[in-house]
Each structure stands twice: as structure tokens, then as C-alpha cells.
Design an enzyme around this catalytic site. Structure first.
Site, short mmCIF file in Angstrom:
data_model
loop_
_atom_site.label_atom_id
_atom_site.label_comp_id
_atom_site.label_asym_id
_atom_site.label_seq_id
_atom_site.Cartn_x
_atom_site.Cartn_y
_atom_site.Cartn_z
N ASN A 209 0.84 -1.20 0.00
CA ASN A 209 0.00 0.00 0.00
C ASN A 209 0.88 1.25 0.00
O ASN A 209 2.10 1.16 -0.01
CB ASN A 209 -0.96 -0.02 1.20
N ASP A 278 -4.01 -6.33 5.04
CA ASP A 278 -5.00 -7.23 5.65
C ASP A 278 -4.99 -8.60 5.01
O ASP A 278 -5.36 -9.59 5.63
CB ASP A 278 -6.40 -6.61 5.52
N LYS A 339 -12.91 0.04 17.07
CA LYS A 339 -11.62 -0.69 17.05
C LYS A 339 -10.97 -0.74 18.44
O LYS A 339 -10.31 -1.71 18.77
CB LYS A 339 -10.65 -0.03 16.05
N LYS A 343 -10.14 -4.49 19.61
CA LYS A 343 -8.72 -4.89 19.70
C LYS A 343 -8.13 -4.65 21.09
O LYS A 343 -6.92 -4.77 21.27
CB LYS A 343 -7.91 -4.14 18.62
O1 C5P Z 1 -8.73 -2.75 11.50
P1 C5P Z 1 -7.78 -1.81 10.87
O2 C5P Z 1 -6.83 -2.46 9.93
O3 C5P Z 1 -8.37 -0.58 10.28
O4 C5P Z 1 -6.94 -1.27 12.14
C1 C5P Z 1 -5.84 -0.46 11.99
C2 C5P Z 1 -4.85 -0.75 13.09
O5 C5P Z 1 -4.65 -2.17 13.17
C3 C5P Z 1 -3.48 -0.15 12.83
O6 C5P Z 1 -2.88 0.19 14.08
C4 C5P Z 1 -2.75 -1.30 12.15
O7 C5P Z 1 -1.35 -1.18 12.34
C5 C5P Z 1 -3.30 -2.51 12.86
N1 C5P Z 1 -3.32 -3.75 12.05
C6 C5P Z 1 -2.55 -4.82 12.46
N2 C5P Z 1 -2.60 -5.99 11.75
C7 C5P Z 1 -3.35 -6.10 10.64
C8 C5P Z 1 -4.12 -5.02 10.21
C9 C5P Z 1 -4.08 -3.85 10.93
O8 C5P Z 1 -1.86 -4.73 13.46
N3 C5P Z 1 -3.34 -7.24 9.97
#
Ligand code: C5P
Length: 403
Positions: A209, A278, A339, A343
């Protein structure tokens, strides 16, 4: 604007070939808004002329204790008025004199009168630098509270290879800024992630990205500047690693997960700034995928990557402070707060991506910071370094409250 703006810096230059780099150092200090007084030894004058420093500093250069100073004692005045002092390059001779309080020329006499923080940047032949007497003198200075910037390793002017090279001027400026910054994160261990992850498809292609890593690097740099011991786990980016930060380079989400979890235990504060992919291709081909002439298209099957932040949220200790980032194009507040819960975070910093001056690739950003209790603090549009400091201010205030 940096902390150097309007600051009074005393720059001492001694007689090493690296004295030519002090011209650039002076230029950078001036560019950052500092007023600079320069003191040079007789040997330094053999390498670079006094006029160069006089013109660039816009101040008289101190080279001689006995020169007419219009009634005032110039070297005492500049020593008294400086906010920080630096000697770059510092020869073995000058280091020995300073360590033992000798003051037999204008530079050493001036530096003996300095009460502000002092940074010494040794630069000399490797064998000289490694000589036990030089090391002992550096130890004495360090014990006296003088800051020492270790020389770089490389090929020196004398053709020796080893430690002894004066670090780049920007690194010296960085360490002067460090010396002037309040150490309110001293004793804290901070773990930061930055950049994108890169998920290989075959040996030449990957999914990734637009994350530049600038925000995460700014957070790591700000924490180190404020005295924290910092580990930065970074995906592939084009940003120079911050000075004094333990930087771990990774590529994929799985690599990043492994590195973050390996360093998590030692951390008090964890800030997951990275834009982690992701999804990743379900398999990485060992050979380059070839197109065939009868092919209409191709299907790539993706599998979900582990959520590193959630994994850390699920296993974090109560004394650890976990911060996530959320890059959103819409519904900033609602999804950020969701979130935090999902999380198990202590805080989330949300930024809108897609704007001209916020988010990926830009040098500026603005954040909305949400806490577990739903409260929101907005950090206005600033350069990413200033945004990082504001973010750390909020984290520190939360940690102070926990006491
Ligand atoms: O759920 P989302 O991807 O939007 O959340 C963003 C946060 O989650 C960021 O802090 C990103 O670094 C973390 N993240 C992660 N592992 C992933 C995807 C996102 O730690 N696979």
C-alpha cells in the site's frame, strides 16, 4: 519550527580533517534558527579559514584569548550565553585537555566556562580513537555529564578503516536537539511499528500500500528524543532510520507480527502505526508467473493476515499502554471507537486518508485521538514530527493518571 529556533549554540572546532564538515554543521544550525558562536583552535584554522565561519555564523570567531574584544571578555561571554555547546570534530588532544580541566587556548578556556550541556564528537585515526588513554578521557568526560557522540566507522582520510569518522552534520544537529529536549520519557521502553507490509506474489511481484512510514518514524524519533528506549519495527520504506533507535526491518505481516511480539514483553508503550496488509496471496510462487497469449485474466486468491494489533491487545499486560492507528476515508469517530473495543486498545489515533495534506506520503498530518472512555482529542494539521510529539503528550498524560 525546531527547538533550535532562537537558541544560542557554541560550536568548537579543533584540528582534524573533518573540520570541513563543521561548515555544513554551522549552516544546518543557522537554518534551524540558532544563533551560533564559533571557537576554533590554531590547528583547526589550518584546515578551514576563520572567514568562512565568520560569514556563515554572522558572529566574530574566537581563536585567540588576547585579541581585542572591546572591553568584554569574549570567551566568557559566549560560554555564559550558550544554551548548548558542541565540539565537532574533537581531537584526542582537545578531549584530553577537557577531561583534565586544562585551558591553554581560546577553545578549551571557553569550554571550561560552559555550564550548558556539552556534546563532544570525537574524530580521529582509528588506532588513536581506540587508544586506552583516549577512551579513558572520554569515560571521564561522560562521567562528568558531557555527552559523547560515537564516531562512525568507515574508511578514514588516513586510509585506515574503522571507527573515527565524524558523523554526518545532520546527525550532530539531531543529537544537539536531543540534548536540548526535556527527557520526560526517560526510563520508558517504547515499541513502534511503521510503514506498509509487502506481501510477495512471486519473486518479482507483491501486494502493498501507499504508506510512506513517515508517521511511524516520526513517533519513534520523538520518543527517542524525549529519552525513551525505542525499538522501531518497519516495513520497506524510503525514510532514514531515526538516530538512537533500534530499528528492525521486516517485509511481510507475518514478519512484522513475529518482530512485534518478540519485543512486546520489554515494552511499556506500544504504538502500532504500520499500515499492515489485511490480506496476502495464499501462496508465494517460487518462479515468476508467466503470462500466456491465450490468457484473458488471472485470479489471485488471498488469505487473511493475522491482526497484529488485536493479537497484542489480547495478550497485553495491564501495565502496558497499547495504541492503534486507524486510517479511514469516512466515519472516523465511529469506526475508531469500535476498534478500541474490538482490539482491546488503550487509545486509537485516527486520521483521514485521501486528503491532500493528511495521511499517506504527506509530510503533514492531523489526528483525532480517542480513549477507551470515548473522549476525543484533536491534533491539528502540523508536520508529522510535531503531531508525533502531541500524540506522546496525550500518552504521557494517560500514564501519569494511572499512577
Ligand atoms: O482494522 P484496521 O486495519 O483498520 O486497524 C488499523 C490498526 O490495526 C493499525 O494500528 C494497524 O497497524 C493494525 N493492524 C494490524 N494488523 C493487521 C491489520 C491492521 O496490526 N493485519
Amino acid at each position: 519550527m525546531t527547538i533550535l529556533n532562537q537558541k544560542q549554540i557554541l560550536l568548537g572546532i579543533t584540528g582534524g580533517i573533518a573540520a570541513y564538515k563543521s561548515v555544513e554543521l554551522l549552516r544546518l544550525l543557522k537554518k534551524a534558527g540558532a544563533n551560533v558562536d564559533v571557537a576554533m583552535t590554531a590547528a583547526a584554522l589550518r584546515f578551514v579559514g576563520k572567514t568562512t565561519f565568520e560569514v556563515l555564523s554572522e558572529n566574530p570567531v574566537i581563536t585567540d584569548l588576547w585579541e581585542d574584544s572591546h572591553g568584554s571578555v569574549a570567551h566568557i561571554d559566549v560560554a555564559a550565553r550558550c544554551d548548548a555547546a558542541v565540539i565537532a570534530p574533537a581531537t584526542a588532544n582537545c578531549i584530553a585537555k577537557l577531561a583534565h580541566g586544562l585551558a591553554d587556548d581560546a577553545l578549551t578556556t571557553t569550554f571550561l566556562a560552559v555550564t550548558a550541556p556539552i556534546l563532544i564528537c570525537p574524530a580521529m585515526n582509528t588506532h588513536m580513537y581506540e587508544n586506552i588513554r583516549v577512551q579513558r578521557n572520554l569515560d571521564i568526560l561522560e562521567q562528568d555529564g558531557v555527552h559523547i557522540l560515537d564516531p562512525d566507522t568507515g574508511t578514514l582520510a588516513c586510509k585506515t578503516t574503522g571507527p573515527g569518522r565524524l558523523p554526518d552534520p545532520w546527525v550532530i544537529v539531531d543529537r544537539i536537539v536531543h540534548m536540548l529536549t526535556a527527557q520526560d520519557f526517560a526510563g520508558r521502553q517504547v515499541l513502534v511499528s511503521a510503514g506498509p507490509t509487502l506481501e510477495p506474489i512471486d519473486p518479482v511481484r507483491f501486494l502493498s500500500n501507499h504508506s510512506s512510514g513517515k508517521m511511524g518514524y516520526a513517533v519513534a524519533r520523538a520518543a527517542e528524543m524525549r529519552g525513551a528506549s525505542v525499538t522501531l519495527v518497519t516495513g520497506p520504506v524510503n525514510v532514514t532510520p531515526p538516530v538512537g533507535v533500534n530499528t528492525v526491518f521486516v517485509q511481510t505481516c507475518n514478519d512484522m507480527a513475529e518482530a512485534m511480539l518478540a519485543h512486546m514483553d520489554a515494552a511499556d508503550i506500544i504504538i502500532q502505526v504500520a499500515a499492515v496488509a489485511d490480506f496476502r496471496p495464499d501462496q508465494q510462487k517460487n518462479l515468476k508467473i508467466k503470462k500466456t497469449s491465450d490468457q484473458d485474466g488471472m485470479t489471485l486468491t488471498l488469505v487473511q493476515n493475522p491482526d497484529i494489533l488485536k493479537t497484542m491487545g489480547d495478550c497485553k499486560r495491564p501495565d502496558q499502554f497499547l495504541v492503534g492507528f486507524a486510517a479511514e476515508t469516512h466515519d472516523l469517530a465511529a469506526s475508531a471507537v469500535k476498534k478500541i473495543e474490538k482490539k482491546h486498545l488503550d487509545m486509537i489515533a485516527a486520521n483521514r486518508v485521501g486528503g491532500e495534506d493528511t495521511g499517506f506520503q504527506t509530510d503533514t498530518n492531523k489526528l483525532s485521538v480517542f480513549l477507551k472512555d470515548g473522549s476525543q482529542t484533536d491534533i491539528p494539521l502540523m508536520d508529522k514530527q510535531a503531531v508525533a510529539h502531541s500524540l506522546l503528550d496525550i500518552i504521557l498524560a494517560q500514564l501519569e493518571r494511572r499512577r
